[in-house]
Design an enzyme around this catalytic site. Sequence first.
Site, PDB file in Angstrom:
ATOM      1  CG  ASN A   8      -3.642  -7.860  -4.319  1.00  0.00           C
ATOM      2  OD1 ASN A   8      -4.453  -6.957  -4.545  1.00  0.00           O
ATOM      3  ND2 ASN A   8      -2.468  -7.645  -3.771  1.00  0.00           N
ATOM      4  NE  ARG A  93      -4.576  -4.608  -1.208  1.00  0.00           N
ATOM      5  CZ  ARG A  93      -4.040  -3.684  -1.997  1.00  0.00           C
ATOM      6  NH1 ARG A  93      -3.709  -3.990  -3.234  1.00  0.00           N
ATOM      7  NH2 ARG A  93      -3.825  -2.474  -1.553  1.00  0.00           N
ATOM      8  CG  HIS A 181      -0.369   0.632   1.503  1.00  0.00           C
ATOM      9  ND1 HIS A 181       0.034   1.940   1.324  1.00  0.00           N
ATOM     10  CD2 HIS A 181      -0.685   0.177   0.284  1.00  0.00           C
ATOM     11  CE1 HIS A 181      -0.044   2.251   0.047  1.00  0.00           C
ATOM     12  NE2 HIS A 181      -0.481   1.202  -0.612  1.00  0.00           N
ATOM     13  NE  ARG A 241      -3.883   6.248  -5.289  1.00  0.00           N
ATOM     14  CZ  ARG A 241      -3.746   5.140  -4.574  1.00  0.00           C
ATOM     15  NH1 ARG A 241      -4.180   5.095  -3.330  1.00  0.00           N
ATOM     16  NH2 ARG A 241      -3.161   4.073  -5.077  1.00  0.00           N
ATOM     17  CD  GLU A 379       0.201  -5.483  -0.569  1.00  0.00           C
ATOM     18  OE1 GLU A 379       0.464  -5.755  -1.762  1.00  0.00           O
ATOM     19  OE2 GLU A 379      -0.220  -4.385  -0.213  1.00  0.00           O
TER      20      GLU A 379
END
Length: 398
Positions: A8, A93, A181, A241, A379
């Site tokens: 990832n 990912r 996500h 962000r 994840e």
Amino acid sequence: MDHLLVVNAGSSSIKFRIYAVLPGDRLDLDLKGAFDGIGAHPHLFADDDHGRRVEDDAFTAGQVPTVAAALDRLDDWLLERLGGERPVAVGHRVVHGGPDFANPVPVDDAVIAKLEALVPLAPLHQPNNLLPIRIIRDRLPGVPQVACFDTAFHRGHPDVADRFALPEALYREGVRRYGFHGLSYEFIAHRLAEIAPDLAKGRVVACHLGAGASACAMVDGRSVESTMGFTALDGLPMATRTGQLDPGVVLYLVQAKGLGAAAIERLLYRESGLLGLSGVSADMRDLEASREPGAVLAIDYFVHRIVREIGALAAAMQGLDGIVFTAGIGENSAALRARVMERLAWLGLVADPAANARRDTVVSAAGSRVQALVVPTDEEFMIARHTLATLRAMAPAG
Ligand code: ADP
């Protein structure tokens, strides 16, 4: 023993796992680690299946300035850990799957070309996601690689949640509300079905609050709406962000201030959010420890927008049965969770302060009409499951 490798690669870190594939395709974690702080305070660490630290190495920013440099050091090291064995497959990912990929896919040159074309939609992440795919293709030719997408979990959104109010032609060329996500939310849905099966069938807002932050409305374990849209900029404010922003601000920056695309990209992705608001730090731990007015404002704003989005997502689902906190801030900041829950009392959420301070799984009070849970996300586990399933679909076991 067969092993599966999961990679990832993010904007400043690479997380990795090695799983043993046991009979019945049960996955057993062998090694878990990360190369983080790339370009700032690079640190490679890994723990074995007993949680013992087997690697702990610090580097200077000059030694490991980029994700590519980190991968250079990491691939030899990982191959050594595999004892010279080739993994049966490698799962990755990939942030953006665009309109075409609603499921994990085996990677080939055509897939890589399609994913490459999506780089402008996720400039912080997509190039780094593709890098290890290319490196492994060269170093381990013939080992199947599987791309697992953060957008895939949201591809079943109803039409109204998938669109902007823009002319149809733009939608057709791919200007859509993809949502991100997804691997995290898919894991939450999977975990909820195990630990809270009734709630899992209901209407849940999951809040992934990490360096990136978003919220996802799930009905019966499926995503129906999300705060992120075309890119991973929309919705909640994040470490650096902006989150939701009136597009008129971008026009103002262009027309009145003469800013170009690169300067605007830097502003929106790297200089805004908690960092921009606080002027102190992008890291929630620093903000919670600070008394600077900017730090207080940044946390106030974060809480305000989380609560606002949960309200909007509850309206989209026409009701709310539970919320889930996950990722770095959601899992670790009891103070942030307490403030969010307090402001959801009007929806019927009663917090349990002691359970919240202890970080129990259930942090709402018994009898609370809306339940609140803390569920650590995973994840990499989701990627491993998808990778193995995709591998089996490619070559059914004899
Ligand atoms: P990423 O999106 O990079 O995976 P994480 O999910 O690791 O990010 O989340 C990083 C965020 O979690 C940072 O803002 C960090 O400050 C925050 N965090 C981690 N531990 C704590 C803690 N104990 N209290 C408050 N915030 C925390």
